[in-house]
Design an enzyme around this catalytic site. Structure first.
Site, short mmCIF file in Angstrom:
data_model
loop_
_atom_site.label_atom_id
_atom_site.label_comp_id
_atom_site.label_asym_id
_atom_site.label_seq_id
_atom_site.Cartn_x
_atom_site.Cartn_y
_atom_site.Cartn_z
N THR A 121 6.17 -24.38 24.92
CA THR A 121 6.60 -24.96 26.19
C THR A 121 6.39 -26.47 26.14
OG1 THR A 121 6.01 -22.94 27.33
CG2 THR A 121 6.22 -24.93 28.69
N GLU A 151 10.28 -19.49 25.25
CA GLU A 151 9.86 -18.09 25.26
C GLU A 151 9.41 -17.71 26.67
OE1 GLU A 151 10.13 -15.62 23.05
OE2 GLU A 151 9.47 -14.60 24.85
N PHE A 152 9.80 -16.50 27.10
CA PHE A 152 9.48 -16.09 28.47
C PHE A 152 8.55 -14.88 28.52
CE2 PHE A 152 13.70 -18.12 28.50
CZ PHE A 152 13.43 -19.18 29.35
N LEU A 153 7.91 -14.52 27.39
CA LEU A 153 7.06 -13.32 27.40
C LEU A 153 5.84 -13.52 28.29
CD1 LEU A 153 4.29 -13.84 25.54
CD2 LEU A 153 5.91 -13.63 23.69
N ARG A 154 5.40 -12.39 28.87
CA ARG A 154 4.15 -12.39 29.64
C ARG A 154 3.05 -11.80 28.78
NH1 ARG A 154 5.78 -8.13 33.72
NH2 ARG A 154 6.89 -7.55 31.81
N GLU A 155 1.87 -12.36 28.84
CA GLU A 155 0.74 -11.75 28.13
C GLU A 155 0.51 -10.37 28.74
OE1 GLU A 155 -2.78 -14.17 27.93
OE2 GLU A 155 -1.62 -15.93 27.36
N LEU A 250 5.60 -10.78 43.88
CA LEU A 250 5.28 -10.95 45.30
C LEU A 250 4.00 -10.19 45.61
CD1 LEU A 250 8.71 -10.70 47.22
CD2 LEU A 250 7.33 -12.74 46.80
N CYS A 260 -0.63 -20.58 31.36
CA CYS A 260 0.74 -21.10 31.55
C CYS A 260 1.00 -21.71 32.92
CB CYS A 260 1.74 -20.00 31.26
SG CYS A 260 1.58 -19.35 29.60
#
Ligand code: UGA
Length: 429
Positions: A121, A151-155, A250, A260
């Site tokens: 990022t 990259e858009f991965l979530r841990e 939400l 991040c």
């Protein structure tokens, strides 16, 4: 295709494993020789569901290799991905020294045409700087292209996110690297968006900031719900079923953390400032997030009155579920606040206790979540681990001096908890 990935952190290691899984030939490079040794021996330095098995399988099949030599990675691949850290500096801007170092190392090792892809990022216009740097330091003066591929991965869900992405963003300045990038991503069957490099870089900060904004929005709604006697989960459901809004992200709580969102928000505010725009909306997102923790601590002190010498059980240390990552974890912040006020803590996390020890050296670590409450004056949920919902509430209550429960992640049902005799406080309900 022959690929190399420089940096084996969350993004680099998971990307390398998934690229190998779909049939590419991958070399992962890291300058930490001990880490490379561990990976070569089949060890994984982070907890990430599904990763260990995938790495082992692809190392065994010869699709995935690890090395400490950037030159080895560069010379044996057509496309080189940069996935090194871009940590925050004290003023919120991004430290790009690792990116610059890697760009120079790649340049020095290049002897034929390469595509250099930035996956870390980074602030908008970093691609331009990387291209300038490579040009300056490439003694062989070979051709190359720079690409931005955020990259858009979530841990905690990284393997699934990478194998089934919502979209793949490719920022290029010419058609040649776009074709190669499409080929790399074809097995992933995701929509591919090709943009200019600046837009691709900006998409990443804009996406993370929007998600953080969504969380601060629902946390602000939670505060209104508390004051007005409404239930934030019902409100989230009611607004989230509108497809334009969406139910995900939400969940009200004690605020977002991790390596991040907090860092990317500060960076994006700074970047906007540098290009001449004051992003006041995002400053408010930060303020609401800080305030959310404050309100939760106040809830605890309002109920317990004096924290000095109180024993509090804390469930959760990781910054979110399914990870052992404690970087910028709201749960750790909360523990530090309670310790400062004189409380003693008994804590449990399914995966993050080892990593938390350095940050919280004075607390008692409890292996069994059902034993955390023993002798405590209150119990707190700080991380949204699914398994906490299976807590043995009867046993917990029996061991406590008073049945007081602060649920910072809304894991339990308020009516049920009250029926069971708990003094139960959650967020926005
Ligand atoms: C985030 C983004 O979701 C990824 O798309 C992105 O690739 C990644 O940052 C990154 O830039 O590398 P991550 O930090 O792994 O991923 O974790 P999230 O699942 O986004 O959660 C972040 C924080 O928000 C956690 O503290 C979590 O507890 C909190 N959160 C999340 C909420 O408080 N409420 C929600 O509804 C969702």
């Amino acid at each position: 295709m022959k690929l190399s990935i420089i940096g084996t952190g969350y993004v680099g290691l998971v990307t390398g494993a998934c690229f190998a899984e779909v049939g590419h030939q991958v070399i992962c490079v890291d300058n930490d020789a001990a880490k490379v040794k561990l990976l070569q021996a089949g060890g994984i330095p982070i907890y990430e569901p599904g990763l260990e098995a995938m790495v082992k399988k692809n190392v065994a099949s010869g699709h995935l290799k690890f090395t400490a030599s950037t030159a080895e990675g560069v010379q044996n691949s057509e496309v080189i991905f940069i996935a090194v850290p871009t940590p925050p500096q004290p003023d919120g801007s991004v430290d790009l020294s690792y990116i610059e170092r890697v760009a120079r190392d790649i340049a020095a090792a290049m002897t034929s045409y390469k595509i250099v892809v930035d996956k870390s990022t980074v602030p908008v216009k970093t691609g331009e700087k990387v291209a300038e740097t490579i040009k300056r330091y490439c003694a062989a003066k070979v051709e190359f292209d720079v690409v931005s591929n955020p990259e858009f991965l979530r841990e905690g869900f990284a393997v699934g996110d990478l194998m089934n992405p919502d979209r793949v963003v490719i920022g290029v300045a010419s058609p040649r690297p776009a074709a190669a990038m499409r080929e790399i991503y074809t097995p992933f069957k995701a929509p591919i968006i090709v943009t200019d490099i600046n837009s691709a870089e900006l998409i990443k900060h804009a996406a993370n900031s929007f998600l953080a904004l969504k969380i601060s929005y629902i946390n602000a709604i939670a505060n209104v719900c508390e004051a007005a006697g409404a239930n934030v989960q019902e409100v989230a459901q009611g607004i989230g079923l509108d497809e334009r809004i969406g139910r995900r992200f939400l969940n009200a709580g004690i605020g977002f953390g991790g390596s991040c969102f907090p860092k990317d928000l500060s960076a994006f505010i700074k970047i906007s400032e540098q290009v001449g725009y004051e992003f006041k909306l995002l400053k408010e997102v930060q303020r609401i997030n800080a305030d959310q923790m404050e309100r939760f601590v106040n809830k605890i002190t309002d109920t317990l009155w004096v924290l000095k010498d109180k024993k509090i059980g804390v469930l959760g240390l990781a910054f979110k579920q399914n990870t052992d990552d404690v970087r910028s974890s709201p749960a750790i912040d909360l523990c530090q606040r309670l310790l400062q006020d004189g409380a003693t803590l008994r804590v449990h996390d399914p995966k993050a206790m080892a990593k938390a020890r350095a940050l919280l050296p004075t607390v008692t670590y409890v292996e069994d979540m059902n034993a955390v409450a023993e002798g405590c004056d209150a119990l707190v949920v700080a991380t949204e681990w699914e398994e906490f919902k299976q807590l043995d509430l009867a046993r917990a209550r029996k061991g406590m001096t008073a049945p007081i429960f602060f649920d910072g992640r809304n894991l339990f049902d308020p009516a049920e908890m009250e029926k069971l005799g708990w003094i139960y406080k959650s967020i926005g309900r």
